[in-house]
Design a protein around this motif. Structure first.
Motif: not given
Length: 233
Positions: A110-111, A113-120
């Motif tokens: 998955r793409v 865009k920001r590091f915190d997009d990986a939080k879940p």
């Protein structure tokens, strides 16, 4: 080669150097049982120029930190400087800068865009790893393995969505396990400085000298030679 030995240091008790298995920074060669790595080369050069004759051994991160905390004239190296560790040790460094990233499976990536997009998502780390602990405190879903070497398999088997790790170290492990072509960088986390931590009772003259020599190695071309020797430049 210049020796920067200060008065009185040469008669002090020999230093015990401890590493964690963190290739290509520091690791034990399986066949020879010898300890290698580009950070090992640098620290031993610091010791040589300081007139020290240290011992060198390998253990787990937790045991290395505890040994350095409790045993005088002991240092562990290749670790980041954190607020929790700051006042527990004396510091030498930074020895090098390490880039930490999220690795993902190449298939179905998955793409971000920001590091915190990986939080879940489930992110693999390992027990006592400062970066994993820090991210967990920030609300990231961190899954702690016993050892970092478990994480490539967990990632490929979809037990994890990402793996937070040193870029160099992570790819080294993955390639050793045959997963090198199955993982890809997803997004950069940050650059992290790696240091040497020494027991609080170590003579401050020693610490000051080690820091002085460390800077000289960065400026006189020695560190570049070490990196080239280890195939990293």
């Amino acid at each position: 080669m210049s020796i920067f030995l200060l008065p009185g240091i040469g008669k002090a008790e020999s230093i015990k150097l401890v590493i964690q298995e963190f290739p290509p920074f520091s690791y034990t060669e399986t066949k020879s049982a010898e300890i290698h790595g580009f950070l090992v080369d640098k620290v031993l050069e610091i010791m040589k120029r300081a007139g020290e004759t240290p011992s060198l051994s390998s253990t787990s991160l937790a045991r290395g930190l505890n040994a350095t905390l409790s045993a005088e004239n002991t240092c562990v190296f290749g670790l980041r400087r954190t607020p929790e560790r700051e006042n527990l040790y004396k510091w030498v460094g930074p020895l090098t800068t390490d880039t930490w990233i999220l690795y993902a499976r190449k298939e179905g990536q998955r793409v971000l865009k920001r590091f915190d997009d990986a939080k879940p998502f489930a992110i693999g780390s390992y027990r006592n790893a400062a970066t994993g602990l820090q991210l967990a405190e920030q609300g990231y879903h961190i899954v702690f393995a016993g050892e970092d070497e478990e994480n490539p398999r967990l990632l490929i088997n979809k037990r994890l969505d990402y793996w937070i790790v040193s870029e160099l170290h992570g790819m080294y492990i993955a390639e050793q396990q045959g997963f090198g072509k199955q993982i890809v960088p997803a997004i950069k986390y940050k650059n992290i400085e790696l240091n040497m931590l020494c027991n609080l009772h170590m003579d401050q003259q020693r610490i000051d000298l080690f820091n002085k020599i460390n800077k000289i190695l960065d400026n006189d071309g020695t560190m570049d030679k070490i990196l080239r020797k280890n195939g990293l430049k």
